[in-house]
Scaffold this motif. Sequence first.
Motif, mmCIF file in Angstrom:
data_model
loop_
_atom_site.group_PDB
_atom_site.id
_atom_site.type_symbol
_atom_site.label_atom_id
_atom_site.label_comp_id
_atom_site.label_asym_id
_atom_site.label_seq_id
_atom_site.Cartn_x
_atom_site.Cartn_y
_atom_site.Cartn_z
ATOM 1 N N HIS A 166 -6.513 -4.152 -14.674
ATOM 2 C CA HIS A 166 -5.882 -4.987 -13.647
ATOM 3 C C HIS A 166 -5.182 -6.209 -14.236
ATOM 4 O O HIS A 166 -4.434 -6.897 -13.530
ATOM 5 C CB HIS A 166 -6.916 -5.446 -12.603
ATOM 6 C CG HIS A 166 -6.317 -6.284 -11.508
ATOM 7 N ND1 HIS A 166 -5.547 -5.728 -10.495
ATOM 8 C CD2 HIS A 166 -6.341 -7.614 -11.275
ATOM 9 C CE1 HIS A 166 -5.129 -6.691 -9.694
ATOM 10 N NE2 HIS A 166 -5.597 -7.847 -10.132
ATOM 11 N N ASN A 184 -5.089 -0.953 -11.012
ATOM 12 C CA ASN A 184 -5.623 -1.256 -9.687
ATOM 13 C C ASN A 184 -4.785 -2.350 -9.031
ATOM 14 O O ASN A 184 -4.699 -3.459 -9.544
ATOM 15 C CB ASN A 184 -7.088 -1.697 -9.802
ATOM 16 C CG ASN A 184 -7.828 -1.586 -8.478
ATOM 17 O OD1 ASN A 184 -7.217 -1.663 -7.418
ATOM 18 N ND2 ASN A 184 -9.135 -1.405 -8.539
ATOM 19 N N ASN A 185 -4.176 -1.994 -7.928
ATOM 20 C CA ASN A 185 -3.383 -2.978 -7.198
ATOM 21 C C ASN A 185 -4.265 -4.059 -6.574
ATOM 22 O O ASN A 185 -3.777 -5.119 -6.206
ATOM 23 C CB ASN A 185 -2.592 -2.286 -6.080
ATOM 24 C CG ASN A 185 -1.674 -1.211 -6.609
ATOM 25 O OD1 ASN A 185 -0.882 -1.441 -7.504
ATOM 26 N ND2 ASN A 185 -1.792 -0.002 -6.065
ATOM 27 N N ARG A 186 -5.567 -3.770 -6.490
ATOM 28 C CA ARG A 186 -6.516 -4.706 -5.892
ATOM 29 C C ARG A 186 -7.380 -5.324 -6.992
ATOM 30 O O ARG A 186 -7.947 -4.616 -7.816
ATOM 31 C CB ARG A 186 -7.397 -3.985 -4.876
ATOM 32 C CG ARG A 186 -8.421 -4.888 -4.187
ATOM 33 C CD ARG A 186 -9.335 -4.121 -3.255
ATOM 34 N NE ARG A 186 -8.613 -3.578 -2.120
ATOM 35 C CZ ARG A 186 -8.501 -2.281 -1.850
ATOM 36 N NH1 ARG A 186 -9.043 -1.390 -2.646
ATOM 37 N NH2 ARG A 186 -7.840 -1.879 -0.787
ATOM 38 N N VAL A 193 -4.510 -7.935 -3.151
ATOM 39 C CA VAL A 193 -3.620 -6.838 -3.547
ATOM 40 C C VAL A 193 -2.253 -7.395 -3.917
ATOM 41 O O VAL A 193 -1.689 -8.217 -3.201
ATOM 42 C CB VAL A 193 -3.473 -5.804 -2.405
ATOM 43 C CG1 VAL A 193 -2.425 -4.763 -2.749
ATOM 44 C CG2 VAL A 193 -4.815 -5.136 -2.123
ATOM 45 N N SER A 198 1.097 -4.992 -10.488
ATOM 46 C CA SER A 198 0.833 -3.676 -11.067
ATOM 47 C C SER A 198 2.063 -3.122 -11.778
ATOM 48 O O SER A 198 1.965 -2.533 -12.857
ATOM 49 C CB SER A 198 0.388 -2.694 -9.972
ATOM 50 O OG SER A 198 -0.818 -3.129 -9.384
ATOM 51 N N SER A 215 -5.352 2.143 -5.355
ATOM 52 C CA SER A 215 -5.833 1.269 -4.277
ATOM 53 C C SER A 215 -4.726 0.384 -3.679
ATOM 54 O O SER A 215 -3.670 0.191 -4.268
ATOM 55 C CB SER A 215 -6.971 0.371 -4.776
ATOM 56 O OG SER A 215 -8.021 1.143 -5.288
ATOM 57 N N GLY A 216 -5.004 -0.122 -2.503
ATOM 58 C CA GLY A 216 -4.091 -1.065 -1.860
ATOM 59 C C GLY A 216 -2.747 -0.480 -1.473
ATOM 60 O O GLY A 216 -1.786 -1.221 -1.274
ATOM 61 N N TYR A 218 -1.035 0.871 1.382
ATOM 62 C CA TYR A 218 -1.357 0.841 2.799
ATOM 63 C C TYR A 218 -0.340 1.527 3.716
ATOM 64 O O TYR A 218 -0.589 1.683 4.904
ATOM 65 C CB TYR A 218 -1.522 -0.617 3.251
ATOM 66 C CG TYR A 218 -2.715 -1.317 2.641
ATOM 67 C CD1 TYR A 218 -3.959 -0.694 2.593
ATOM 68 C CD2 TYR A 218 -2.605 -2.606 2.129
ATOM 69 C CE1 TYR A 218 -5.060 -1.333 2.043
ATOM 70 C CE2 TYR A 218 -3.708 -3.255 1.586
ATOM 71 C CZ TYR A 218 -4.928 -2.605 1.544
ATOM 72 O OH TYR A 218 -6.024 -3.245 0.992
ATOM 73 N N ASP A 222 4.811 1.176 0.580
ATOM 74 C CA ASP A 222 4.085 0.886 -0.664
ATOM 75 C C ASP A 222 4.186 2.066 -1.621
ATOM 76 O O ASP A 222 4.431 1.894 -2.823
ATOM 77 C CB ASP A 222 2.599 0.608 -0.371
ATOM 78 C CG ASP A 222 2.375 -0.698 0.367
ATOM 79 O OD1 ASP A 222 3.305 -1.534 0.396
ATOM 80 O OD2 ASP A 222 1.262 -0.884 0.901
#
Length: 259
Positions: A166, A184-186, A193, A198, A215-216, A218, A222
Amino acid sequence: MNILDKIIERKKQEVTEAKSKISIEQLKDSEFFGRPTLSLKKTLKSKSGIITEFKRQSPSKGIINNKVSPLEVVSQYEKFGASAVSILTDKYFFGGSFEDILSVRNHINIPILRKDFMIDEYQFYEAKSIGADVVLLIASCLSPTQVSEFTELAHSLDLEVLLEIHSEEELKHINKNVDFVGINNRNLKDFKVDLQHSVDLKNQLPKDIFSIAESGIYNEEDFIFLKEKGFDGFLMGEYFMKNENPGEKFGEFVSKMRI
């Protein structure tokens, strides 16, 4: 302590307890230990490129969906073209279990990622024994040396390795043997996020490594944004799991995105 620290402390206790109950030799005698594993490298290219996820809950979102069965969901994931399925096995924080993998292993023919917090070599034998094909290594809770050693162990068990990072600092955890680098976008420490963060990290990865956005993600926007930035794969869980029928939601998404 942040949430990741709490998870790791709990995980250390769980591993110690597991070791006292079942030995590595006993794990090697399990039904799935000797099965040939499936390659995510192959299915990322031949299918949708999406690693779907079965996840009941998370520390940041609470209960996401605890009314559907793993088999019900992952069968539809496979039907609609998932490249793999990520299944949470952490019980205390994510509501998962080994049974979630065991209950589907004989019913699907796509790779299964055991998603957990891997901090001890024992857990790799566990992963192999329950029928996983890929394991997750999280850079923020491992040293570069541990990543290297765990990757070697995983490969000796015919398991592929997804290394999750990250931050720029965690780029040093990457070695030539990891199969995929997930960004990991989070942020696991505060759960914020940031997709552009990223992308910036992806641009610093070795050119020949598979990159996976995690992740993230939504909405469709995205996904399109990250796909256009060149990610090879996408790990998506909550977006589908928060629906009454996650499998059908995935099917709609694949159709809409024309994947």
